[in-house]
Each structure stands twice: as structure tokens, then as C-alpha cells.
Design a protein around this motif. Structure first.
Motif, mmCIF file in Angstrom:
data_model
loop_
_atom_site.group_PDB
_atom_site.id
_atom_site.type_symbol
_atom_site.label_atom_id
_atom_site.label_comp_id
_atom_site.label_asym_id
_atom_site.label_seq_id
_atom_site.Cartn_x
_atom_site.Cartn_y
_atom_site.Cartn_z
ATOM 1 N N GLN A 1 13.325 49.601 18.472
ATOM 2 C CA GLN A 1 14.400 48.629 18.229
ATOM 3 C C GLN A 1 14.048 47.283 18.860
ATOM 4 O OE1 GLN A 1 18.466 48.548 20.292
ATOM 5 N NE2 GLN A 1 19.015 49.311 18.262
ATOM 6 N N ARG A 2 13.524 47.334 20.075
ATOM 7 C CA ARG A 2 13.166 46.098 20.779
ATOM 8 C C ARG A 2 12.100 45.336 19.982
ATOM 9 N NH1 ARG A 2 12.274 48.438 25.363
ATOM 10 N NH2 ARG A 2 10.019 48.439 25.247
ATOM 11 N N LYS A 3 11.136 46.072 19.431
ATOM 12 C CA LYS A 3 10.019 45.424 18.747
ATOM 13 C C LYS A 3 10.381 44.979 17.328
ATOM 14 C CE LYS A 3 5.223 46.109 17.380
ATOM 15 N NZ LYS A 3 4.052 46.994 17.447
ATOM 16 N N HIS A 4 11.105 45.817 16.600
ATOM 17 C CA HIS A 4 11.308 45.546 15.172
ATOM 18 C C HIS A 4 12.697 45.026 14.834
ATOM 19 C CE1 HIS A 4 7.403 47.235 14.048
ATOM 20 N NE2 HIS A 4 7.634 48.156 14.957
ATOM 21 N N GLY A 5 13.614 45.090 15.807
ATOM 22 C CA GLY A 5 14.926 44.503 15.564
ATOM 23 C C GLY A 5 16.022 45.540 15.381
ATOM 24 N N LEU A 6 17.239 45.060 15.631
ATOM 25 C CA LEU A 6 18.417 45.931 15.662
ATOM 26 C C LEU A 6 18.685 46.616 14.333
ATOM 27 C CD1 LEU A 6 20.824 46.782 17.455
ATOM 28 C CD2 LEU A 6 22.030 44.751 16.635
ATOM 29 N N THR A 7 18.389 45.940 13.222
ATOM 30 C CA THR A 7 18.718 46.551 11.929
ATOM 31 C C THR A 7 17.560 47.366 11.358
ATOM 32 O OG1 THR A 7 18.063 44.524 10.770
ATOM 33 C CG2 THR A 7 20.396 44.758 11.335
ATOM 34 N N ARG A 8 16.441 47.417 12.068
ATOM 35 C CA ARG A 8 15.322 48.241 11.588
ATOM 36 C C ARG A 8 15.317 49.616 12.247
ATOM 37 N NH1 ARG A 8 10.805 45.811 9.729
ATOM 38 N NH2 ARG A 8 10.532 47.764 8.613
ATOM 39 N N CYS A 9 15.914 49.714 13.441
ATOM 40 C CA CYS A 9 15.932 50.989 14.172
ATOM 41 C C CYS A 9 17.239 51.038 14.937
ATOM 42 C CB CYS A 9 14.732 51.067 15.126
ATOM 43 S SG CYS A 9 14.748 52.549 16.147
ATOM 44 N N PHE A 10 18.187 51.804 14.435
ATOM 45 C CA PHE A 10 19.533 51.701 15.028
ATOM 46 C C PHE A 10 20.214 53.048 15.222
ATOM 47 C CE2 PHE A 10 19.876 50.854 10.431
ATOM 48 C CZ PHE A 10 20.867 51.736 10.044
ATOM 49 N N ASP A 11 21.220 53.013 16.110
ATOM 50 C CA ASP A 11 22.017 54.201 16.420
ATOM 51 C C ASP A 11 23.018 54.478 15.313
ATOM 52 O OD1 ASP A 11 20.938 54.722 18.980
ATOM 53 O OD2 ASP A 11 22.147 53.100 19.827
ATOM 54 N N THR A 12 23.294 55.750 15.105
ATOM 55 C CA THR A 12 24.355 56.139 14.175
ATOM 56 C C THR A 12 25.427 56.917 14.931
ATOM 57 O OG1 THR A 12 23.383 58.274 13.663
ATOM 58 C CG2 THR A 12 22.717 56.405 12.274
#
Lengths: 422, 337
Positions: free
Chosen positions: B45-56
Motif C-alpha cells: 500500500q505504501r509503495k503502490h498507493g491506497l487504491t491499489r492495495c486496500f483493506d476490506t
């Protein structure tokens, strides 16, 4: 068929700006100071207490309020004050202290390698203790793994709980379940599942059964705020609403589902209690660290259920003061000392302050009760450890692992048991 | 090349694919900021951004449904189900929807999604953190099922899964996340470092589906395994001194029938090993395939070594787990038959 191709290209139908995917974020992360500035609890005593038979639509505001009885000076105030005698208050305090002492000791024992796993309910002791006292001892509970206090408050032997945690020869569940996944039909405590939320809708079915048979027992169920995202929460609400099931449904909103804050569970735009409104079910949003408020709300909901008025959804606003489990490290995802900054305080300290304000309690008595709880835990632990812990001592017989898969053991399990040589 | 654990190799696969393809999204319970309960998505998430790797939210059915919808839009969602034992609320979306979408829409809509999920026992997880449900999914037409046994394969197979245009269930042997496991639970835990298959390229590569890996050549008996049990089978083979050929299936479906058939027709004997319960497990399918393809070469009955047909019992983990002793006995029985 006439077509108007221009309609399809009408600019009104187009978005004016690119769409954006929204992902909620908590206000603070590790390395930052805790911040609960957007949560200002209302004054204790400020929320009205409607008649249990009032129409659901009149009760809608309660889903957005916060029912509180204990004020900051330890006084019990307002229409929800349950007027419990001092000995009942001390019993509640004792139940919470025993739960905390049990948790602290069993967590340390896990760290010593004597069990595979443990889950504490630190900061949430009032959730189970107050409910167990407000419900009838015969009412059926469908808890999560964080309501161990139900068993402790209902008088289930602490030593037997420890044997379950150790999976030893006296474990009532024969070593089959992970630690803390207790079960006791006699104590009205339904078998804990590791699959989240499943018990919530099962409680509705149990309550429907009790109603069908014309019984007088009601059901109560608990679910974490995170698990309200499971279908089971919505099955429960639908069925409870349709069949007016005699059930008390409680969402324990402890702010954190492992690493995800409550906004991931509901978007942060409404309360968990408010979910009941769409189902036409009355909802109460309650200070979950206020023993008296939980007691009063549970008793109110139980009265509704016993009067054939149907289900109630209760949201208890509390805080998971420790990690999710012995496998978790909350310093990785939330600010250090967030628990200390939690605006609703500690449920034990608050009930203690109330008893002192009543003149029914003092520090010495409190220390003595704490010592008594620690002593009880120590004695039970010694007995349980003498039977066995994980990896040492007496275990259940390994042939029992082939039992209870079915009522009668089929040929293939008999054969597998022989192959296993047990 | 770098020495990676399986967790690091999986993380690298996701990192590489997030970097290569803006249509790849990663989501699931606790996978965002925290990086997953097994740390597989750490730092993404830190590297690719909040909308690329996110919590559900905790909503496995919702996670799969969202993945199907995103796939229909044209994305390549990679979702995590925190434990395979939690996948059942998602089963309708996986079986009735994802697996059949291509067929029922005459290939107009597809669900090119990957479901990553840790499976298997060996961590005292009891019955809700130990299951091996692969057989439920190999039974479903339209699903591909993958189980790696090494860091190298884990990364290459996950890249292939993400690029695959069909839904893929990617089962990760959690007992192998941080080291190989011989099944001898009382021995010290071994790390991946030093294991040849821990050498993993940092860049993009694929391990293709449908190609099994002969991890030990032999002529006396063929042993079919996947995931954790590959390592347990190798340990058992060493114990017996029998000339065992061990085949790591890598992809259960599509299964590499050529490699299996060639091996069993040569050895004339076959042992099938999995941790999952026995009845209607994937071993039953393998046994039928071997019988159909190698009947005239078989010199002994095909033998299955599996978990017992009970829920995974917490305290009897090692009585339940089909360890090297049981496998070695099966190898001896088959060779002496």
C-alpha cells in the motif's frame, strides 16, 4: 421503435469529473498521537428511555445517541439508571475483576508456551458481565470469542475453562477446539466458531424455536463491529425482524477488527446501531464501558423480547485495549497509548468509582477483591496445569478424535482409527 | 536472484504485477496498511498507493463479489481470503458466479481474478485455521487451482495466475511460508535460506500452469503430492531408502497428466499424498486418473495417504497430519505388494 440517438450522448449523463475510488482511513497511525477529537460522548443521563412497547419509528433517534448512566463523578444518573442494590453492583465489579485476572494470567501462560493461543477482552469486561447479570440464567447466549465473561459471571468453573485452553485430559471439548473456543450447554453458552458472525443468525433461529414451542427463554447474541459486514449479520436482522424473534442482538463496537478501524466496517457515515432502522428493529447505542448502561439496555431489550415485542439491536461502544489475540501486535497499525486516550475510560474503574461515590466501597475492599480474584485464578491454574498443558501432561485419549464426527461411527472412520493405531 | 521466504516471494510477485499492470488491484481483510496477518502484502500500500492495495470489511462473500464485478469491468483483482477456512461465505460468488461467468455469457464477461488464501495445518490452528479445501474447488468447472511448494514456484505461479484470464484459486501452504517442513514437528524449524528453490529472481517471470515438477527422480514408485506434503514426501522417501519418484503437481487443475502418466507407467506403482480429508479429496481424482491412464502398467493398488476424515483436531494435530512415518509405511507397502 423510435430511437433518439442524441439522448445517449446528452452531456447531462456524463460525469463532470473523473470518478474516484474512496478507501476510508483512520485519523491516526503508529508514531502519531491518539486522536478521539471526533468522538465527544454526550452527558450521562441525557438520553430518554422509551417504553419497551413504543413503536420502532419513535425509537429511531436512540440509534444515534449514546446511552450513559455513570457520569464523570461516578454518579448514576438519568432515566436508564437501573437502581441496582449495592451487593449486585459489587457482584458486577467482582465479575469484571475475575475476568481481567483470568485474562491476564492466561495470556502470560500462553507466552510461556503452555497453550497455542489466547484472546483477552481487556477494557471490554463490562460487555459480558453486565449482560450476564441482566439476562436470566436460563437465557441462551450465542457469543463471540471475546465474551468469556459470560461463563465466568454465570459461575462456570474457571478451572474447566483453563483445561479447555490447555487442551488437556479434562478439557470438556476433548482437545478439539482452539483455546478460548468454549462451549457449555449447561451454562447456556453456544459453541464458539472461528468463522465470524455465524452465531448471530443462529441465535435468531434458537429464539424462533423458543417462540414456536411457547417457551420462556430468550436468546442473546454478540458480534464484533467488523463482522457486521458478514452476511450473517444481515440474515439475523432480516429473520429477527420478519419473525419478531425474542432475541437481544448486540454489536460490540471495540473500534478495531484486527488492524482495520471501524470505518472499514461501515464507512463511518452512520452508527452500527442505525443499521437496525432499515429493518424496523429498535436500536440502542450504549456506552460499552458503563456497566450500568449495558445492564439497563440489556434488561430493556430482554423485556421487549419476553413481551413478544421482538428483537432489539444494541451497539456497545467500547475499545479493544489489547491486541486482537496472542498472535497480534497492535503497535503495527494504531497509535501507542490509544487505549489510555479512549474517552469512555475503563469499565472497572468506573464502576469502582460509582461504588465509592455511593459510600458502599473503598480502596481496601477493592484491593481485597482484586487479591481474591488473583488467588482464585492461581488456585484454578495450579489444578489445571497439574492435569496438563499443551505438549505436557495428560491429554484426551487420541481415539476420541474419531468420535462425534457422526452420531454413530461409520466403517471408514473405524478403519482410519485402526490405521492410526489409537 | 535473491534468497526469499515464500512470504517474500509472494510479496514480490504482487509488487511486480502492481508495477507492471495498472489494472491489478490487491485487497482483502487486513492486507492494506498492516500488510496482512501473514505479512504477504507488507509495504504494497505504501509503495503502490491506497487504491491499489486496500483493506476490506470482514465480508468474504462481498470481497469475491467485488472481484467478479471488477473483473467484469476489465480489472485483474487479486483478493486475499485470510484463511482458506473462511472462504465458505464466498463460495456462491466463486462457484456460481466467477467460475461460470465466461460460459454463461458466451465469453462476453469474464472474471480474471485470483483468490489467494493460506491453507493447511501444522500451526495449531484448530479446525478453523487448518483446513485444506482444494478438493471442493477442483470439482468446479471453470476454476483453476494452484498450490506452490517453494518460494520460486510461489512467485512464478502467482504471476501466471494474475495474468491468467480465468479465475484462479491460489492456495498458499502456510506451514511453508517461512521455511520448508519435513513433517517432523519436533525438529527445529528450518528457514528457507539454503534451500535451492528459495533463490528467486526479483524481476518478472512466470511458472506456467499445467507443468508438474519432478522433484526427485526414481524408478520404484511414483509419489504425487503438492504444497506442504511435497517436503514431507521427500523426507519420507529419504527415510525408506526406496527409489521414489516424487512429483510436485504445482497446479492441481489443470493437472499435468502427461508427467503423471509417464512416471507411473514407468514405475508401475503410485502413492498419493495430501493433507486434506480423504473422502472425495483430490487424491480420489488423481487415483482415478492414474487408473484410467496407467491400468496396464500398475503392479500394485494405488494408495492414498491423507488427513483423516474428521475436522482438524487442535490437540491431535500431529496424529492427524499425514507425516513422514505414514507416508514411508505406504511406500513400503506399495513396493512390497
Amino acid at each position: 421503435m423510435s430511437t433518439e440517438p442524441n439522448d445517449i450522448d446528452a452531456p447531462l449523463l456524463r460525469n463532470r469529473e473523473p470518478l474516484r475510488l474512496h478507501v476510508p482511513q483512520p485519523k491516526r497511525r503508529p508514531g502519531e498521537p491518539p486522536d478521539f477529537s471526533d468522538f465527544t460522548p454526550p452527558e450521562a443521563g441525557s438520553v430518554p428511555r422509551p417504553d419497551v412497547a413504543a413503536p420502532a419509528e419513535e425509537m429511531r433517534p436512540l440509534a444515534f445517541e449514546l446511552i450513559r448512566v455513570l457520569d464523570s463523578s461516578g454518579e448514576a444518573v438519568g432515566p436508564w439508571r437501573p437502581d441496582l442494590p449495592a451487593d449486585r453492583l459489587v457482584a458486577g465489579l467482582r465479575a469484571m475483576l475475575r475476568t481481567r485476572a483470568y485474562d491476564e494470567r492466561m495470556f502470560r501462560v500462553q507466552r510461556q508456551g503452555k497453550s497455542s493461543f489466547y484472546m483477552k477482552c481487556t477494557g471490554e469486561e463490562a460487555v459480558a458481565a453486565a449482560a450476564a447479570m441482566a439476562l436470566d440464567a436460563e437465557d441462551m447466549c450465542f457469543p463471540t470469542y471475546r465474551q468469556q465473561g459470560l461463563l465466568l459471571t454465570r459461575g462456570y468453573p474457571m478451572m474447566k475453562m483453563m483445561c479447555q485452553v490447555f487442551s488437556n485430559a479434562e478439557d470438556p471439548l476433548k482437545g478439539r477446539q482452539m483455546p478460548v473456543f468454549y462451549s457449555s450447554k449447561a451454562a447456556g453458552f453456544f459453541s464458539i466458531s472461528g468463522n465470524l458472525g455465524t452465531q448471530f443468525s443462529q441465535a435468531v433461529g434458537w429464539a424462533m424455536g423458543s417462540a414456536y414451542k411457547g417457551g420462556d427463554r430468550i436468546a442473546a447474541a454478540w458480534i464484533g463491529e467488523g463482522s457486521t459486514a458478514e452476511g450473517d449479520f444481515h440474515y439475523a436482522m432480516t429473520l429477527a425482524s420478519v419473525y419478531r424473534a425474542p432475541v437481544v442482538l448486540t454489536v460490540v463496537n471495540n473500534q478495531w477488527a484486527i488492524s482495520t478501524f471501524q470505518g472499514i466496517a461501515n464507512g463511518g457515515e452512520a452508527t452500527f446501531a442505525a443499521r437496525a432502522i432499515g429493518y424496523g428493529v429498535p436500536a440502542l447505542r450504549v456506552d460499552g464501558n458503563d456497566f450500568l448502561a449495558i445492564y439497563a439496555a440489556t434488561a430493556w431489550a430482554a423485556e421487549r423480547a419476553r413481551s413478544n415485542l421482538g428483537p432489539t439491536l444494541i451497539e456497545l461502544v467500547t475499545y479493544r485495549a489489547e491486541g486482537h489475540s496472542s498472535s497480534d501486535d497492535p503497535s503495527k497499525y494504531r497509535p501507542a497509548h490509544e487505549a489510555r486516550a479512549w474517552p469512555l475510560g475503563d469499565p472497572i474503574e468506573r464502576l469502582k468509582a460509582h461504588l465509592i461515590a455511593l459510600g458502599a466501597w473503598d480502596e481496601d475492599q477493592h484491593l481485597a477483591l482484586q487479591a481474591e480474584a488473583a488467588e482464585e485464578v492461581g488456585v484454578a491454574l495450579k489444578a489445571a496445569e497439574a492435569i496438563g498443558v499443551l505438549g505436557a501432561g495428560r491429554r484426551p485419549s487420541s481415539s476420541t478424535m474419531f468420535e462425534d464426527v457422526y452420531k454413530d461411527q461409520p466403517w471408514h472412520l473405524r478403519r482410519q482409527r485402526q490405521e492410526a493405531g489409537v | 536472484m535473491a534468497t526469499m521466504t515464500m512470504v517474500q516471494a509472494l510479496n514480490s510477485a504482487l509488487d511486480v504485477m502492481l508495477g507492471r499492470d495498472p489494472d491489478v488491484l490487491v485487497f482483502g481483510e487486513d492486507v492494506g496498511y498492516f500488510g496482512g496477518v501473514f505479512r504477504v502484502t507488507e509495504g504494497l500500500q505504501r509503495k503502490h498507493g491506497l487504491t491499489r492495495c486496500f483493506d476490506t470489511p470482514i465480508t468474504e462473500g462481498g470481497i469475491l463479489a467485488a472481484a467478479v464485478g471488477m473483473g467484469a469491468y476489465g480489472l485483474r483483482p487479486v483478493v486475499e481470503i485470510q484463511f482458506a477456512d473462511y472462504i465458505y461465505p464466498a463460495i456462491d460468488q466463486l462457484i456460481s458466479e466467477a467460475a461460470r461467468l465466461r460460459y454463461r455469457s458466451a465469453a462476453e464477461f469474464t472474471a480474471p481474478l485470483v483468490v489467494r488464501t493460506p491453507y493447511g495445518g501444522g500451526i495449531f490452528g484448530g479446525q478453523t485455521h487448518s483446513q485444506s479445501p482444494e478438493g471442493l474447488f477442483t470439482h468446479v468447472a471453470g476454476l483453476k487451482v494452484v498450490i506452490p511448494s517453494t518460494p520460486y514456484d510461489a512467485k512464478g505461479l502467482l504471476v501466471a495466475a494474475i495474468e491468467d484470464d480465468d479465475p484462479v484459486l491460489f492456495l498458499e501452504p502456510k506451514r511453508l511460508y517461512n521455511g520448508p517442513f519435513s513433517g517432523r514437528h519436533d525438529e527445529p524449524v528450518r528457514p528457507w535460506s539454503g534451500h535451492p528453490a528459495a533463490e528467486t529472481p526479483e524481476d518478472y517471470y512466470r511458472v506456467p500452469f499445467g507443468q508438474a515438477n519432478v522433484v526427485r527422480e526414481g524408478s520404484a514408485v511414483t509419489l504425487l503430492a503438492y504444497g506442504t506434503m511435497v517436503h514431507v514426501a521427500l523426507a519420507a522417501a529419504e527415510d525408506t531408502g526406496i527409489d521414489v519418484e516424487v512429483i510436485d503437481l504445482r497446479t492441481l487443475w489443470p493437472v499435468d497428466i502427461e508427467t503423471i502418466t509417464a512416471s507411473v507407467c514407468r514405475t508401475g506403482r503410485c502413492v498419493i499424498v495430501h493433507e486434506a480429508t480423504r473422502t472425495s479429496g483430490f487424491g480420489a481424482e488423481l487415483s482415478a486418473l492414474v487408473q484410467e491412464n496407467c491400468f496396464w502398467s500398475l503392479e500394485a493398488p494405488i494408495v492414498r495417504v491423507t488427513g483423516w476424515d474428521t475436522p482438524y483436531p487442535h490437540v491431535f494435530e500431529w496424529e492427524y497430519f499425514p507425516g513422514p512415518k505414514r507416508i514411508a509405511q505406504a511406500l513400503r507397502d506399495v513396493v512390497e505388494a
